[in-house]
Design a protein around this motif. Structure first.
Motif, PDB file in Angstrom:
ATOM      1  N   LEU A   1       0.830  -1.206   0.000  1.00 29.74           N
ATOM      2  CA  LEU A   1       0.000   0.000   0.000  1.00 29.74           C
ATOM      3  C   LEU A   1       0.865   1.255   0.000  1.00 29.74           C
ATOM      4  O   LEU A   1       0.588   2.223  -0.692  1.00 29.74           O
ATOM      5  N   ARG A   2       1.938   1.186   0.788  1.00 29.72           N
ATOM      6  CA  ARG A   2       2.835   2.327   0.889  1.00 29.72           C
ATOM      7  C   ARG A   2       3.444   2.684  -0.477  1.00 29.72           C
ATOM      8  O   ARG A   2       3.682   3.845  -0.775  1.00 29.72           O
ATOM      9  N   PHE A   3       3.675   1.647  -1.303  1.00 29.14           N
ATOM     10  CA  PHE A   3       4.383   1.918  -2.551  1.00 29.14           C
ATOM     11  C   PHE A   3       3.471   2.197  -3.741  1.00 29.14           C
ATOM     12  O   PHE A   3       3.957   2.525  -4.807  1.00 29.14           O
ATOM     13  N   ILE A   4       2.154   2.062  -3.536  1.00 30.03           N
ATOM     14  CA  ILE A   4       1.257   2.363  -4.664  1.00 30.03           C
ATOM     15  C   ILE A   4       1.451   3.806  -5.154  1.00 30.03           C
ATOM     16  O   ILE A   4       1.755   4.027  -6.315  1.00 30.03           O
ATOM     17  N   PRO A   5       1.331   4.805  -4.260  1.00 26.48           N
ATOM     18  CA  PRO A   5       1.532   6.169  -4.760  1.00 26.48           C
ATOM     19  C   PRO A   5       2.934   6.396  -5.316  1.00 26.48           C
ATOM     20  O   PRO A   5       3.095   7.088  -6.317  1.00 26.48           O
ATOM     21  N   THR A   6       3.931   5.785  -4.685  1.00 26.15           N
ATOM     22  CA  THR A   6       5.302   5.961  -5.161  1.00 26.15           C
ATOM     23  C   THR A   6       5.444   5.446  -6.585  1.00 26.15           C
ATOM     24  O   THR A   6       6.040   6.097  -7.443  1.00 26.15           O
ATOM     25  N   LEU A   7       4.879   4.266  -6.823  1.00 25.83           N
ATOM     26  CA  LEU A   7       4.999   3.691  -8.155  1.00 25.83           C
ATOM     27  C   LEU A   7       4.194   4.466  -9.190  1.00 25.83           C
ATOM     28  O   LEU A   7       4.617   4.599 -10.335  1.00 25.83           O
ATOM     29  N   ILE A   8       3.043   4.986  -8.746  1.00 31.84           N
ATOM     30  CA  ILE A   8       2.253   5.802  -9.677  1.00 31.84           C
ATOM     31  C   ILE A   8       3.060   7.035 -10.081  1.00 31.84           C
ATOM     32  O   ILE A   8       3.168   7.374 -11.261  1.00 31.84           O
ATOM     33  N   GLU A   9       3.668   7.642  -9.077  1.00 33.09           N
ATOM     34  CA  GLU A   9       4.471   8.832  -9.326  1.00 33.09           C
ATOM     35  C   GLU A   9       5.644   8.498 -10.255  1.00 33.09           C
ATOM     36  O   GLU A   9       5.939   9.219 -11.211  1.00 33.09           O
ATOM     37  N   GLU A  10       6.273   7.367  -9.952  1.00 34.10           N
ATOM     38  CA  GLU A  10       7.423   6.922 -10.747  1.00 34.10           C
ATOM     39  C   GLU A  10       7.011   6.674 -12.203  1.00 34.10           C
ATOM     40  O   GLU A  10       7.700   7.091 -13.133  1.00 34.10           O
ATOM     41  N   THR A  11       5.868   5.998 -12.374  1.00 35.14           N
ATOM     42  CA  THR A  11       5.381   5.725 -13.725  1.00 35.14           C
ATOM     43  C   THR A  11       5.138   7.031 -14.473  1.00 35.14           C
ATOM     44  O   THR A  11       5.517   7.179 -15.631  1.00 35.14           O
ATOM     45  N   ASP A  12       4.514   7.958 -13.775  1.00 31.22           N
ATOM     46  CA  ASP A  12       4.241   9.265 -14.357  1.00 31.22           C
ATOM     47  C   ASP A  12       5.527   9.924 -14.829  1.00 31.22           C
ATOM     48  O   ASP A  12       5.611  10.459 -15.927  1.00 31.22           O
ATOM     49  N   LYS A  13       6.538   9.857 -13.967  1.00 32.43           N
ATOM     50  CA  LYS A  13       7.821  10.492 -14.255  1.00 32.43           C
ATOM     51  C   LYS A  13       8.487   9.839 -15.470  1.00 32.43           C
ATOM     52  O   LYS A  13       8.961  10.524 -16.373  1.00 32.43           O
ATOM     53  N   ILE A  14       8.498   8.507 -15.479  1.00 30.33           N
ATOM     54  CA  ILE A  14       9.137   7.806 -16.588  1.00 30.33           C
ATOM     55  C   ILE A  14       8.386   8.079 -17.889  1.00 30.33           C
ATOM     56  O   ILE A  14       8.989   8.330 -18.928  1.00 30.33           O
ATOM     57  N   MET A  15       7.046   8.083 -17.794  1.00 34.08           N
ATOM     58  CA  MET A  15       6.261   8.375 -18.992  1.00 34.08           C
ATOM     59  C   MET A  15       6.600   9.756 -19.524  1.00 34.08           C
ATOM     60  O   MET A  15       6.788   9.944 -20.732  1.00 34.08           O
ATOM     61  N   SER A  16       6.687  10.724 -18.611  1.00 35.59           N
ATOM     62  CA  SER A  16       7.020  12.079 -19.043  1.00 35.59           C
ATOM     63  C   SER A  16       8.384  12.109 -19.697  1.00 35.59           C
ATOM     64  O   SER A  16       8.577  12.747 -20.731  1.00 35.59           O
ATOM     65  N   ALA A  17       9.350  11.402 -19.081  1.00 33.75           N
ATOM     66  CA  ALA A  17      10.713  11.420 -19.603  1.00 33.75           C
ATOM     67  C   ALA A  17      10.752  10.813 -21.006  1.00 33.75           C
ATOM     68  O   ALA A  17      11.430  11.336 -21.892  1.00 33.75           O
ATOM     69  N   GLN A  18      10.016   9.715 -21.205  1.00 31.91           N
ATOM     70  CA  GLN A  18      10.035   9.099 -22.537  1.00 31.91           C
ATOM     71  C   GLN A  18       9.253   9.937 -23.533  1.00 31.91           C
ATOM     72  O   GLN A  18       9.627  10.011 -24.698  1.00 31.91           O
ATOM     73  N   LYS A  19       8.189  10.571 -23.063  1.00 27.78           N
ATOM     74  CA  LYS A  19       7.445  11.458 -23.959  1.00 27.78           C
ATOM     75  C   LYS A  19       8.329  12.612 -24.396  1.00 27.78           C
ATOM     76  O   LYS A  19       8.255  13.073 -25.532  1.00 27.78           O
TER      77      LYS A  19
END
Lengths: 272, 288
Positions: free
Chosen positions: A168-186
């Motif tokens: 549960l603790r890492f759900i927001p972290t991973l969402i944030e991380e995914t967002d960041k990686i998506m932005s970087a690749q975009k």
């Protein structure tokens, strides 16, 4: 784009429900779910509905938040209702008949009934996660499952609770991380919005690979940090926040039990 | 003609939830000529949000971003082309590496532009050279590289698109002093050789003083100052109020000035200060 996921999100506010003991909240939620399934006619269902509305008003969380969770499942709701309309047969003449399709008034009644039931189920469970922080929730689950130690599962309960709280603790972290990686690749011109199925699946590689590697890295870091602080499982571990049951908690439990009794009693009465 | 222009930019996170935060409020600025502009500001001052608007990762709402006098959102379907013109290197870019070899990873951007294979190959080699990666490293898996090499490989991936506006979010964070200096030199070199506009988010005032032509200061989501590096750092008291510092050498220089030592303007680094002081000590004319 990923921050509109609301199911299972904690919504801080100052309300009676927020302050209530998480164990009681879980028990009451379970009790309400049982009650919902016990409710056999519209009278009792309306009673449950009234109780639910009263509870969510007490949570002091804007109704908009509850509506948001409904948005995620309205399709399921819709299809269950439609299927019920078509698959129910009644005693009287069908209201509508066309080839093999026939609709009875009982079918419509049933569909509405089940839709309301699912709706209430969803609202009740979101009320639980909205008003209880993930750490409180796992804490309470661990406490509630404690009797399992009598069948030799004491250690497993702690491990399970720890796993859940880490997840549960890492759900927001991973969402944030995914967002960041998506932005970087975009930013490098990755195109994730167009193309066929295969092209879209391929477009996920630049996101999945870094995400996976960073999850492994995070897991290793966390494991090391836990070792450094001498974590050795649940044995002899004490709690920073001790849970105490107050009069408010007993009252909440009492009202939920009262509702269940009322529903059982009203079920046996002839339909008004 | 302006190369990059920002007009009335405001962005609010989490509208309609209790987590609502105004990340940036009414930001306006314009960059008319190539050069290196540093963006400084306290943590949470809106720097990262600002730069994500510049290449269209966040939609301007309300406000406008113009690149070469064209509103980047004028044609929503072509927002991807804007990203080739405005290159953005995120913080810790090494975590975005994903290909089997460094070479392929650097080629990701150019390939997305739709260049032909020869041109892609050329650009990969060119970008790798710009950041000082050797040919043998190009054939390796990015996961085998050291931290500093990974960072440079990731930056090369953006340089290979040859953006006319290059934005870097704290590119030197977590690197050792040598790696930091080397990377900064690469960035300065890119700016000069490509005649580009470079925006550099940094927390190191020493780095900023060393490489930046202009400085843009963000404070509490608003644009607080924008001007020549020299001008901005001469407002040390105001910067300190925003939780920012001026480079140590500039503190010494201004303290000396207060004591009556007649030092010339324009001292930004230790070398300048040394020269000016030696000049005075040898009995030279002040302000020469």
């Amino acid at each position: 784009m990923l921050n509109n996921i609301t199911i299972g999100q904690y919504f801080p506010a100052k309300s009676v429900i927020h302050r209530a003991d998480p164990r009681i909240k879980i028990l009451v939620t379970l009790l309400l779910i049982v009650t919902l399934f016990m409710a056999g006619n519209f009278t009792t269902l309306l009673l449950c509905g009234g109780f639910t509305i009263l509870s969510i008003l007490l949570t002091k969380i804007p109704l908009k938040m509850y509506l948001k969770t409904l948005k995620a499942i309205w399709m399921i709701l819709f299809f269950t209702a439609v299927l019920n309309v078509f698959y129910s047969t009644g005693e009287g003449d069908p209201l509508f008949k066309w080839k093999f399709i026939s609709i009875y008034s009982e079918g419509i009644e049933r569909a509405v009934f089940i839709a309301i039931r699912i709706l209430l189920l969803l609202i009740i469970s979101s009320a639980l996660t909205y008003t209880t922080s993930p750490s409180e929730l796992t804490d309470a689950i661990e406490r509630l499952l404690k009797p399992l130690k009598f069948i030799g599962l004491g250690g497993a309960v702690h491990i399970f609770a720890m796993m859940m709280s880490i997840a549960l603790r890492f759900i927001p972290t991973l969402i944030e991380e995914t967002d960041k990686i998506m932005s970087a690749q975009k930013a490098r011109g990755a195109d994730m919005e167009s193309g066929g199925l295969l092209k879209r699946a391929k477009a996920l590689i630049p996101i999945m690979v870094p995400l996976l590697s960073s999850s492994v890295r995070r897991a290793t870091d966390l494991a090391e940090a836990m070792e450094c602080r001498c974590y050795n499982g649940g044995k002899g571990r004490t709690k920073l926040k001790q849970l105490h049951l107050g009069i408010r908690d007993w009252l909440i439990l009492f009202f939920a039990a009262l509702l269940l009794t009322a529903v059982i009693v009203l079920n046996t009465l002839p339909v008004i | 003609m302006s190369i990059l222009k920002v007009e009335g930019l405001t962005y609010i996170y989490g509208e309609g939830t209790p987590f609502r935060i105004a990340a940036i409020t009414d930001v306006n600025f314009e960059i008319n000529s190539p050069g290196l502009t540093a963006i400084i500001g306290h943590t949470g001052s809106g720097k990262s949000t600002l730069i994500q608007h510049l290449n269209g990762l966040i939609k301007t709402e309300p406000g406008h971003v113009f690149v070469d006098d064209v509103d980047i959102w004028a044609n929503e379907k072509e927002i991807r082309d804007v990203r080739f013109k405005v290159g953005l290197v995120f913080q810790y870019p090494e975590y975005q590496l994903f290909e089997e070899t460094v070479e392929k990873d650097i080629a990701f951007g150019p390939r997305n532009i739709g260049l032909d294979e020869d041109e892609i190959q050329q650009r990969v080699v060119w970008a790798a050279k710009k950041v000082g990666l050797t040919d043998e490293l190009l054939k390796k898996s990015p996961f085998e590289l050291s931290g500093g090499e990974k960072r440079r490989a990731a930056i090369a991936g953006v340089l290979a698109m040859k953006p006319s506006v290059l934005i870097l979010d704290e590119p030197t964070a977590g690197l050792d002093p040598k790696g930091r200096d080397m990377l900064l030199d690469c960035i300065v070199e890119y700016q000069k050789s490509e005649n580009a506009v470079v925006l550099l988010v940094s927390h190191s005032m020493e780095d900023v003083a060393r490489v930046a032509d202009n400085v843009l200061v963000m404070n509490g989501g608003r644009l607080a100052m924008f001007g020549k590096t020299q001008e901005v750092f001469s407002r040390g008291k105001e910067l300190e109020k925003m939780g920012l510092a001026v480079p140590s050498i500039m503190k010494i220089v201004s303290a000396l000035r207060e004591k009556g030592v007649n030092l010339p303007d324009g001292i930004l680094n230790v070398t300048d200060a040394k020269d000016a002081l030696l000049h005075l000590l040898k009995g030279g004319e002040p302000n020469a």
